[in-house]
Design an enzyme around this catalytic site. Structure first.
Site, PDB file in Angstrom:
ATOM      1  CG  MET A  72     -92.328 -61.551 -21.583  1.00 43.50           C
ATOM      2  SD  MET A  72     -91.085 -62.249 -23.107  1.00 43.50           S
ATOM      3  CE  MET A  72     -91.906 -61.215 -24.251  1.00 43.50           C
ATOM      4  CD  GLN A 104    -100.785 -62.500 -17.612  1.00 45.09           C
ATOM      5  OE1 GLN A 104     -99.864 -61.595 -17.336  1.00 45.09           O
ATOM      6  NE2 GLN A 104    -100.660 -64.070 -18.234  1.00 45.09           N
ATOM      7  CB  CYS A 144     -97.014 -63.332 -11.354  1.00 43.68           C
ATOM      8  SG  CYS A 144     -94.966 -62.610 -11.494  1.00 43.68           S
ATOM      9  CD  GLU A 190     -84.769 -66.184 -19.184  1.00 42.28           C
ATOM     10  OE1 GLU A 190     -84.076 -66.581 -19.464  1.00 42.28           O
ATOM     11  OE2 GLU A 190     -85.066 -65.656 -18.541  1.00 42.28           O
TER      12      GLU A 190
END
Length: 484
Positions: A24, A79, A108, A233
């Site tokens: 994230m 990543q 993304c 989330e």
């Protein structure tokens, strides 16, 4: 020792991880990863790193990976986003000693990924992806993995996954949404797509999407047969999700802030995490939302967190017997729980729209919006409009910057080499040249230096004046040697 592949890699290197914290941006930093690991996470990803920036900027490498070495933070996957095989592999080579695998971001869906041509906007360029993964699989000492989004068509998604596996991908994370499904348009992730991919490939598969509590994780594994489940989330709103607990918000916030003291990170990351943790409470105590937004120090954030805790404890003390949570929440607002994102129709009703397709809008105003209607502008743009009523956000009026011949960044308008300042400085220094447009005067300074040296040779001290011409010449030669 040969690197492990497929199932062996997942079983031995990743320790058969089932519970995974997603990559994230600005949110899966070391402090948050350590908090998540304390509460059930078995594998974490770094935030998405830009391969080109990682390759050229030592500070970026130090801030995002090199300065964060921590034995507790393993297994770890780094990543990258990239669209060039050589750049991707060179960046990965600099990172491979600090992680257990390198992941290529192909999921993304944000506008920045579209502008930069990476993430989910590469999913149609199969030849490029094959070259990137083949080269990485050949050059790296750690396995290469990929995180993807699905196509609307299941068969195309399966062929996409099989192509990545054939190219050398050793583990695949499948987010069960298309690149168009984001923000209020996210909808429900398709576990059917994930299940089809899992059956079609022979490498480990992680699922991503629809994960809000531990029972969702268990149901996803049961229905899709995946090796592990990734949460984004859900983890941000409840870092104890993988423990199956719903702790008090201030317990998680206080523990996180203690870790941040030991492993500092930018204040913006900390603030964003507390906005997520305290999301439901900040709907009640909205004045503290403003305080949290304005605070500029870690101690200030700690004070706001303490104030939120005291307010909640007062509510608990004054709570009536049998009282139930309000506003449709499963638990009271001071307990960690998921945030249910409104669907398109609910979001339109909140905004006073009709719920038709025209009324559906993304999380942020689209860049393609025309200027002239302030209601169509994002809040940030509306604030800028208030400060400068003449400001225009019409994309057609934006200046078009010419690119640097070397790196692609905007070039200096008056640069003699048609480069950005960084590239211009390197070339001007190498060639001992001037670039008045960037204020770089290497040639001028060099000529002044030579002129000064020449003038010094003509100045003779009394001692030198009494010596012969040969001695004067020798002195000049020695001085030149010293200057060089």
């Amino acid at each position: 020792m040969p690197k492990l592949r497929g199932e062996a890699f997942w079983r031995e290197t990743l320790r058969s991880a089932h519970y995974v914290v997603a990559p994230m941006v600005d949110q899966s930093e070391l402090a948050w990863r350590l908090l998540s690991r304390r509460h059930g996470a078995q594998l974490c990803y770094t935030p998405m790193l830009h391969a080109q920036v990682f390759l050229r900027d030592a500070n970026y490498r130090r801030e995002n990976l090199y300065g964060e070495a921590c034995p507790e933070d393993r297994p770890l996957i780094v990543q990258f986003c990239a669209n060039d095989p050589e750049v991707f592999v060179q960046a990965a080579l600099l990172a491979q000693d600090y992680c257990d695998a390198i992941d290529l971001n192909l999921g993304c869906p944000q506008m920045i990924a579209k502008r930069g041509h990476y993430g989910a906007f590469l999913q149609e360029e199969w030849d490029l992806l094959q070259r990137m993964i083949l080269l990485a699989n050949e050059k790296l000492s750690v396995p290469i993995t990929c995180k993807i989004r699905v196509f609307p068509d299941i068969d195309k998604t399966v062929k996409y996954a099989q192509m990545l596996e054939k190219a050398g991908c050793q583990l695949l994370t499948v987010h069960g949404r298309t690149k168009e499904q984001k923000g209020p348009l996210a909808g429900v992730a398709s576990w059917e797509h994930i299940q089809a991919v899992r059956k079609a490939v022979n490498i480990p598969v992680f699922a991503n999407g629809n994960i809000q509590c531990l029972s969702d994780v268990e149901e996803c594994i049961r229905k899709t047969g995946v090796h592990g489940v990734m949460s984004a989330e859900g983890n941000l709103h409840n870092p104890a999700l993988f423990e199956g607990r719903n702790p008090l918000v201030w317990e998680m916030a206080e523990e996180y802030l203690e870790i941040v003291r030991k492993y500092p990170c930018p204040l913006s990351y900390v603030r964003a995490h507390l906005f997520k943790l305290w999301h439901h409470t900040l709907q009640v105590h909205q004045h503290l939302r403003e305080e949290l937004a304005k605070v500029k120090t870690l101690e200030g954030i700690v004070d706001v967190n303490r104030e939120l805790k005291l307010r909640c404890q007062e509510e608990i003390a004054n709570q009536k017997e049998g009282e139930k949570p309000k506003e449709g929440l499963r638990f009271f607002h001071w307990i960690c729980q998921p945030y249910i994102r409104p669907g398109p129709k609910e979001r339109c009703r909140e905004n006073g729209d009709s719920g038709t397709e025209k009324g559906v809008r993304g999380k942020r105003a689209l860049e393609e919006e025309e200027d002239g209607n302030s209601e169509l502008l994002s809040k940030n743009k509306q604030k800028k409009k208030l400060r400068n009523p003449n400001k225009s956000f019409d994309p057609s009026l934006k200046p078009k910057y010419a690119k640097c011949d070397q790196c692609g960044n905007p070039k200096g308008n008056k640069c003699v080499f048609n480069m950005c300042r960084g590239c211009c400085k390197k070339r001007a220094f190498k060639e001992t040249a001037d670039c008045p447009g960037h204020g770089l005067l290497f040639k001028t300074k060099y000529e002044k230096s030579l002129s000064w040296q020449h003038s010094q040779r003509g100045i003779q001290t009394p001692e030198i004046g009494q010596r012969g011409d040969a001695d004067v010449g020798e002195t000049a030669v020695l001085k030149e040697a010293g200057d060089s």
